[in-house]
Design an enzyme around this catalytic site. Structure first.
Site, PDB file in Angstrom:
ATOM      1  N   SER A  69       3.964   2.935  16.800  1.00 47.12           N
ATOM      2  CA  SER A  69       3.845   1.485  16.928  1.00 47.12           C
ATOM      3  C   SER A  69       4.883   0.699  16.139  1.00 47.12           C
ATOM      4  O   SER A  69       5.210  -0.423  16.510  1.00 47.12           O
ATOM      5  CB  SER A  69       2.447   1.049  16.491  1.00 47.12           C
ATOM      6  OG  SER A  69       2.164   1.492  15.186  1.00 47.12           O
ATOM      7  N   LYS A  95      -3.192  -4.023  24.762  1.00 45.06           N
ATOM      8  CA  LYS A  95      -1.734  -4.201  24.671  1.00 45.06           C
ATOM      9  C   LYS A  95      -1.186  -4.428  26.084  1.00 45.06           C
ATOM     10  O   LYS A  95      -1.335  -5.527  26.607  1.00 45.06           O
ATOM     11  CB  LYS A  95      -1.131  -3.023  23.911  1.00 45.06           C
ATOM     12  CG  LYS A  95      -1.771  -2.915  22.507  1.00 45.06           C
ATOM     13  CD  LYS A  95      -1.092  -1.996  21.586  1.00 45.06           C
ATOM     14  CE  LYS A  95      -1.910  -1.707  20.330  1.00 45.06           C
ATOM     15  NZ  LYS A  95      -2.214  -2.870  19.494  1.00 45.06           N
ATOM     16  N   HIS A 135       0.341   2.274  22.759  1.00 41.74           N
ATOM     17  CA  HIS A 135       1.518   1.487  23.169  1.00 41.74           C
ATOM     18  C   HIS A 135       2.183   2.039  24.427  1.00 41.74           C
ATOM     19  O   HIS A 135       3.216   1.528  24.854  1.00 41.74           O
ATOM     20  CB  HIS A 135       2.527   1.417  22.018  1.00 41.74           C
ATOM     21  CG  HIS A 135       1.999   0.630  20.859  1.00 41.74           C
ATOM     22  ND1 HIS A 135       2.183  -0.730  20.738  1.00 41.74           N
ATOM     23  CD2 HIS A 135       1.241   1.011  19.801  1.00 41.74           C
ATOM     24  CE1 HIS A 135       1.582  -1.152  19.630  1.00 41.74           C
ATOM     25  NE2 HIS A 135       1.007  -0.111  19.049  1.00 41.74           N
TER      26      HIS A 135
HETATM   27  C1  LIG Z   1      -1.122   3.143  17.743  1.00 43.47           C
HETATM   28  C2  LIG Z   1      -2.295   2.218  17.722  1.00 43.47           C
HETATM   29  N1  LIG Z   1      -3.519   2.734  17.906  1.00 43.47           N
HETATM   30  C3  LIG Z   1      -4.620   1.953  17.903  1.00 43.47           C
HETATM   31  C4  LIG Z   1      -4.522   0.594  17.716  1.00 43.47           C
HETATM   32  C5  LIG Z   1      -5.767  -0.242  17.704  1.00 43.47           C
HETATM   33  O1  LIG Z   1      -5.971  -0.829  18.947  1.00 43.47           O
HETATM   34  P1  LIG Z   1      -6.826  -2.173  19.063  1.00 43.47           P
HETATM   35  O2  LIG Z   1      -5.886  -3.286  18.782  1.00 43.47           O
HETATM   36  O3  LIG Z   1      -7.330  -2.159  20.466  1.00 43.47           O
HETATM   37  O4  LIG Z   1      -7.917  -2.080  18.050  1.00 43.47           O
HETATM   38  C6  LIG Z   1      -3.276   0.012  17.538  1.00 43.47           C
HETATM   39  C7  LIG Z   1      -3.179  -1.464  17.344  1.00 43.47           C
HETATM   40  O5  LIG Z   1      -2.286  -2.025  16.835  1.00 43.47           O
HETATM   41  C8  LIG Z   1      -2.125   0.844  17.531  1.00 43.47           C
HETATM   42  O6  LIG Z   1      -0.906   0.331  17.337  1.00 43.47           O
END
Ligand SMILES: Cc1ncc(COP(=O)(O)O)c(C=O)c1O
Length: 407
Positions: free
Chosen positions: A199, A258, A227
């Site tokens: 991310s 996202k 992502h």
């Molecule tokens: C790699 C990754 N996994 C999980 C999440 C969490 O997702 P959510 O925003 O739906 O809680 C994020 C959020 O930024 C993320 O970047």
């Protein structure tokens, strides 16, 4: 380029009452964050977001959201949500286990399973909850987790919550991962866990090698496609699909928040595993289901991912051209290889200065500082989205080069 500089970039903190003595330590914590350049702004967004975003009444070209396919502000999702709310009401009222699992959630889980070409899926209130609950359900004391050093906070917290032993391998280093697993023959269960698209770095996990390592060590492999969902693959299901690794990946986690422009998280895999999760994933059992209207919007987004493959193709082409432009200008974008493009600034102050300079030029590009990135690696993170024009990307690259070369 619209840029209404009629208010400061950052909202000034509301006047706060003095803290009670028992909470007085919080002031000292905030002071040390300020001294280290790590205080976070609390921005307020006005209106719908898309190519542009208005934050604290200042409208900028938006490179700071994960709305990769431009669906977050799409009226087709709003209509699906309104219809869903009219049909099923707004609140879910209870956890999915009790009475919160609506017909809209059932349709969404079916649509997700079809998109990922797996037997079943389970929807969580957020991607964060999906990771923490699933990791803690898969392993516990006496087990071993091998986790990439650059994994997302929700994976890190899931590892901690599980109380399994955790070994961190350097980013994408499969040989180091091999050694970690080889040194734990006594572990009851072994789990490899990784983001597929990282991310903050925009790098991709070496999925084929991870599948081989999992097979060699009889370990489970859980990947987080947060992502990558909607962005990669012929169907748009993610990097597992585009790298043809579905057979070697045991559990896929993702988010609806996202590229799908909605909210919520999911876990997908074999039906028996998903059924077992309903007995073991505490954030699913003990948390109210997310609103059925949100599930309806997410299901609509999955339909759009299927019918509008041009969006992910355009996005990939624009992101590649943007990365090339930055590299040609001699800028450090780490190993970025997707729509997430970091520009490494170094110190927190340097990252904030670059972000502020870009805001003055009309672009919202957030500064990312520790703990989101390691110390000394603060950066600004450009999220290229489908709705950015070539002109947006060219002028942003020029502005970045101007600021970086000035410092
Ligand atoms: C790699 C990754 N996994 C999980 C999440 C969490 O997702 P959510 O925003 O739906 O809680 C994020 C959020 O930024 C993320 O970047």
């Amino acid at each position: 380029m619209p840029c209404h500089l009629d208010s400061p970039a950052r909202s000034s903190p509301a006047p706060a009452a003095a803290l009670p003595a028992a909470l007085a330590w919080v002031e000292a914590e905030l002071d040390s964050l300020r001294a280290a350049g790590l205080e976070r702004p609390a921005r307020v967004r006005q209106g719908r977001q898309g190519r542009e975003v208005t934050l604290d009444r200042r409208t900028l070209v938006n490179f700071g959201s994960n709305d990769y396919l431009g669906y977050a502000g799409d009226v087709r999702l709003t209509k699906a949500a309104s219809k869903g709310a009219c049909a099923e009401g707004f609140g879910a009222g209870a956890s999915p286990l009790v009475s919160g699992h609506s017909a809209a959630h059932e349709r969404l889980e079916r649509a997700l399973a079809d998109l990922l070409a797996v037997e079943a899926a389970l929807v969580f209130p957020s991607g964060f909850a999906a990771n923490t609950a699933t990791i803690a359900a898969l392993v516990g004391p006496g087990d071993f987790i091998a986790s990439d050093a650059r994994n997302h906070a929700s994976i890190i917290d899931g590892c901690r919550l599980s109380r399994a032993e955790v070994g961190i391998y350097p980013h994408r280093d499969v040989r180091a991962l091999d050694s970690l697993l080889a040194a734990r023959p006594q572990a009851r269960r072994r789990l490899i866990v990784t983001d597929t698209l990282f991310s903050m770095d925009g790098t991709r996990a070496p999925l084929a090698d991870l599948c081989t390592a999992a097979d060699r060590h009889r370990a489970m492999l859980l990947v987080d496609e947060a992502h990558a969902t909607g962005v990669f693959g012929g169907r748009g299901s993610g990097l597992v699909e585009s790298l043809d690794c579905a057979d070697g990946v045991h559990v896929r986690v993702g988010t609806l928040s996202k590229a799908l422009g909605a909210a919520g998280g999911f876990v997908a895999g074999p039906a028996t595993f998903i059924h077992w999760l309903r007995h073991a994933a505490r954030a699913w059992i003990f948390s109210t289901a997310h609103p059925p209207a949100v599930a309806a919007a997410a299901t609509r987004a999955i339909e759009l991912v299927a019918t509008e493959p041009n969006r992910r193709r355009d996005l990939a082409a624009r992101a590649a051209a943007f990365r090339e432009r930055l590299q040609a200008a001699g800028l450090d974008i780490g190993g970025a290889e997707a729509q997430i493009v970091p520009i490494v600034a170094g110190s927190p102050d340097a990252a904030v200065a670059l972000s502020d300079g870009l805001a003055a030029a009309g672009f919202f590009v957030p500064a990312i500082r520790p703990p989101s990135v390691p110390h000394g690696k603060s950066l600004v993170r450009v999220s290229v989205c489908w709705h950015h024009s070539d002109h947006d990307l060219t002028t942003l690259a020029e502005a970045v080069a101007r600021h970086a070369h000035r410092d």
